[in-house]
Design a protein around this motif. Structure first.
Motif, PDB file in Angstrom:
ATOM      1  N   ASN A  22      12.836   7.391   2.777  1.00  0.00           N
ATOM      2  CA  ASN A  22      13.125   6.520   3.912  1.00  0.00           C
ATOM      3  C   ASN A  22      11.838   6.031   4.581  1.00  0.00           C
ATOM      4  OD1 ASN A  22      15.369   5.424   5.591  1.00  0.00           O
ATOM      5  ND2 ASN A  22      14.375   6.583   7.219  1.00  0.00           N
ATOM      6  N   PHE A  71      10.183   2.671   3.347  1.00  0.00           N
ATOM      7  CA  PHE A  71      10.919   1.416   3.474  1.00  0.00           C
ATOM      8  C   PHE A  71      10.006   0.200   3.637  1.00  0.00           C
ATOM      9  CE2 PHE A  71      12.037  -1.512   6.959  1.00  0.00           C
ATOM     10  CZ  PHE A  71      12.897  -2.364   6.277  1.00  0.00           C
ATOM     11  N   ARG A 100       8.731  -1.044   0.255  1.00  0.00           N
ATOM     12  CA  ARG A 100       9.776  -1.640  -0.584  1.00  0.00           C
ATOM     13  C   ARG A 100      10.212  -2.988  -0.023  1.00  0.00           C
ATOM     14  NH1 ARG A 100      11.610   3.658  -0.188  1.00  0.00           N
ATOM     15  NH2 ARG A 100      13.300   3.012   1.214  1.00  0.00           N
ATOM     16  N   PHE A 101      10.369  -3.072   1.287  1.00  0.00           N
ATOM     17  CA  PHE A 101      10.820  -4.310   1.917  1.00  0.00           C
ATOM     18  C   PHE A 101       9.833  -5.444   1.659  1.00  0.00           C
ATOM     19  CE2 PHE A 101      10.605  -7.250   5.511  1.00  0.00           C
ATOM     20  CZ  PHE A 101      11.911  -7.724   5.543  1.00  0.00           C
ATOM     21  N   ASN A 138       9.679  -6.526  -2.051  1.00  0.00           N
ATOM     22  CA  ASN A 138      10.871  -7.289  -2.429  1.00  0.00           C
ATOM     23  C   ASN A 138      10.792  -8.712  -1.905  1.00  0.00           C
ATOM     24  OD1 ASN A 138      13.138  -5.878  -3.965  1.00  0.00           O
ATOM     25  ND2 ASN A 138      12.640  -4.302  -2.467  1.00  0.00           N
ATOM     26  N   TYR A 198      17.751  -7.999  -2.021  1.00  0.00           N
ATOM     27  CA  TYR A 198      17.320  -6.606  -2.100  1.00  0.00           C
ATOM     28  C   TYR A 198      16.596  -6.197  -0.819  1.00  0.00           C
ATOM     29  CZ  TYR A 198      18.382  -6.548  -7.124  1.00  0.00           C
ATOM     30  OH  TYR A 198      19.017  -6.589  -8.347  1.00  0.00           O
ATOM     31  N   GLU A 226      17.645  -3.192   1.568  1.00  0.00           N
ATOM     32  CA  GLU A 226      16.719  -2.148   1.982  1.00  0.00           C
ATOM     33  C   GLU A 226      16.710  -1.996   3.507  1.00  0.00           C
ATOM     34  OE1 GLU A 226      14.807   0.158   0.777  1.00  0.00           O
ATOM     35  OE2 GLU A 226      15.169  -0.185  -1.362  1.00  0.00           O
ATOM     36  N   THR A 227      16.769  -3.125   4.218  1.00  0.00           N
ATOM     37  CA  THR A 227      16.803  -3.068   5.675  1.00  0.00           C
ATOM     38  C   THR A 227      18.054  -2.350   6.157  1.00  0.00           C
ATOM     39  OG1 THR A 227      15.574  -5.152   5.813  1.00  0.00           O
ATOM     40  CG2 THR A 227      16.763  -4.444   7.792  1.00  0.00           C
ATOM     41  N   ARG A 253      19.774  -0.147   4.502  1.00  0.00           N
ATOM     42  CA  ARG A 253      19.616   1.272   4.175  1.00  0.00           C
ATOM     43  C   ARG A 253      18.764   1.974   5.234  1.00  0.00           C
ATOM     44  NH1 ARG A 253      20.291   3.978  -0.205  1.00  0.00           N
ATOM     45  NH2 ARG A 253      18.352   5.084   0.179  1.00  0.00           N
ATOM     46  N   VAL A 280      18.811   1.843  -3.523  1.00  0.00           N
ATOM     47  CA  VAL A 280      17.365   1.718  -3.340  1.00  0.00           C
ATOM     48  C   VAL A 280      16.835   0.692  -4.326  1.00  0.00           C
ATOM     49  CG1 VAL A 280      15.154   2.914  -3.443  1.00  0.00           C
ATOM     50  CG2 VAL A 280      17.171   4.125  -2.621  1.00  0.00           C
ATOM     51  N   HIS A 281      15.902  -0.146  -3.869  1.00  0.00           N
ATOM     52  CA  HIS A 281      15.263  -1.126  -4.748  1.00  0.00           C
ATOM     53  C   HIS A 281      13.757  -0.883  -4.689  1.00  0.00           C
ATOM     54  CE1 HIS A 281      19.068  -3.183  -5.291  1.00  0.00           C
ATOM     55  NE2 HIS A 281      19.232  -3.141  -3.983  1.00  0.00           N
ATOM     56  N   ASP A 282      13.302   0.020  -5.539  1.00  0.00           N
ATOM     57  CA  ASP A 282      11.892   0.419  -5.533  1.00  0.00           C
ATOM     58  C   ASP A 282      11.019  -0.712  -6.034  1.00  0.00           C
ATOM     59  OD1 ASP A 282      11.827   3.056  -4.507  1.00  0.00           O
ATOM     60  OD2 ASP A 282      12.700   3.809  -6.369  1.00  0.00           O
TER      61      ASP A 282
END
Length: 262
Positions: A104, A107, A110-111, A114, A122, A126-127, A129, A153-155
């Motif tokens: 977490n 984030f 990842r954000f 993406n 995505y 992620e937001t 999540r 999750v979108h790593d």
């Protein structure tokens, strides 16, 4: 102050996740982790043949082989015994909550990546999540976003972003302790670190750690916890490898290529 916050969070992990677990887990209690291991191994089996003819650029093979041997020795004689002790003390549900907490935290990385790749859906997911898991999930200790809302999750990291825009992997490089990498992914570590709330220097914005002892403490907990949940995967790869270094090298490069293509 941030060290106190980190200690408080880890205390919450034990309180909320492990209060009812006093003994090592039974096989049925680790089914989720075992399923992840099966999925990972199946994924490797699914694409290993596809890339087997692609030659990896490896001008540092001598160093890389030596570092792989060093890392494997560090795993066998240091990290594995520590992780086994950690497994005995920490119930699997506690360790999964520790994993969720660190996941977490990342984030922002990842954000941003993406968004940089134009994966706006995505990024929005992620937001969602992050908001749900930080609030309902108690600072990310639990994952109601996936369990109840099917938000995955979108790593994405900056190495993948560079690959998305056509930057080649460059020479393969094995890092101490952290293992296989390449020049592109190594370059990507720095911009990703600027988005991480774990740091060893004070910044103009809030971070969970801001000194070397705090940073190393947090990263050590993260690393040991990760190994404790993934030892079966690593052990299977070791058993499957005829020669450890080229096997790890090829699997890493294949896996990163697959991540970039998705």
């Amino acid at each position: 102050m941030r060290f106190i916050c980190l200690a408080f969070v880890l205390t919450c992990v034990v309180t909320f996740s492990g209060c009812s677990a006093k003994t090592p887990e039974k096989p049925s209690e680790v089914s989720a982790v075992e399923q992840e291991s099966d999925d990972f191994n199946g994924e490797l089996d699914g694409f290993s043949d596809e890339f087997e003819d692609k030659e990896v650029y490896d001008p540092f093979s001598g160093y890389n082989r030596a570092m792989t041997t060093f890392n494997d020795g560090a795993y066998e004689y240091v990290l594995k015994p520590v992780a086994n002790g950690y497994n005995y003390v920490m119930h699997v549900e506690v360790r999964e909550s520790v994993r969720n907490f660190f996941n977490n935290l990342y984030f922002p990385m990842r954000f941003v990546n993406n968004v940089l790749q134009g994966k706006f859906y995505y990024a929005a997911e992620e937001t969602g999540r992050f908001v749900i898991n930080t609030t309902v999930g108690i600072l990310g200790l639990f994952d109601p976003a996936k369990v109840h809302f099917n938000l995955e999750v979108h790593d994405e990291d900056f190495g993948q972003t560079l690959g998305f825009y056509g930057v080649g992997s460059g020479p393969h490089i094995v890092l101490p302790i952290f293992g296989p990498s390449n020049l592109r992914d190594l370059v990507g570590i720095y911009p990703d670190s600027l988005l991480s709330p774990l740091d060893y220097t004070e910044r103009s914005y809030w971070t969970l750690t801001d000194t070397w002892p705090e940073y190393l403490g947090a990263k050590t907990v993260e690393k040991v916890n990760f190994i404790s949940l993934n030892m079966d995967k690593y052990e299977k790869m070791r058993r499957d490898a005829v020669d450890l270094y080229p096997y790890f090298r090829d699997v890493y490069e294949q896996y990163r290529n697959k991540q970039i293509e998705e």
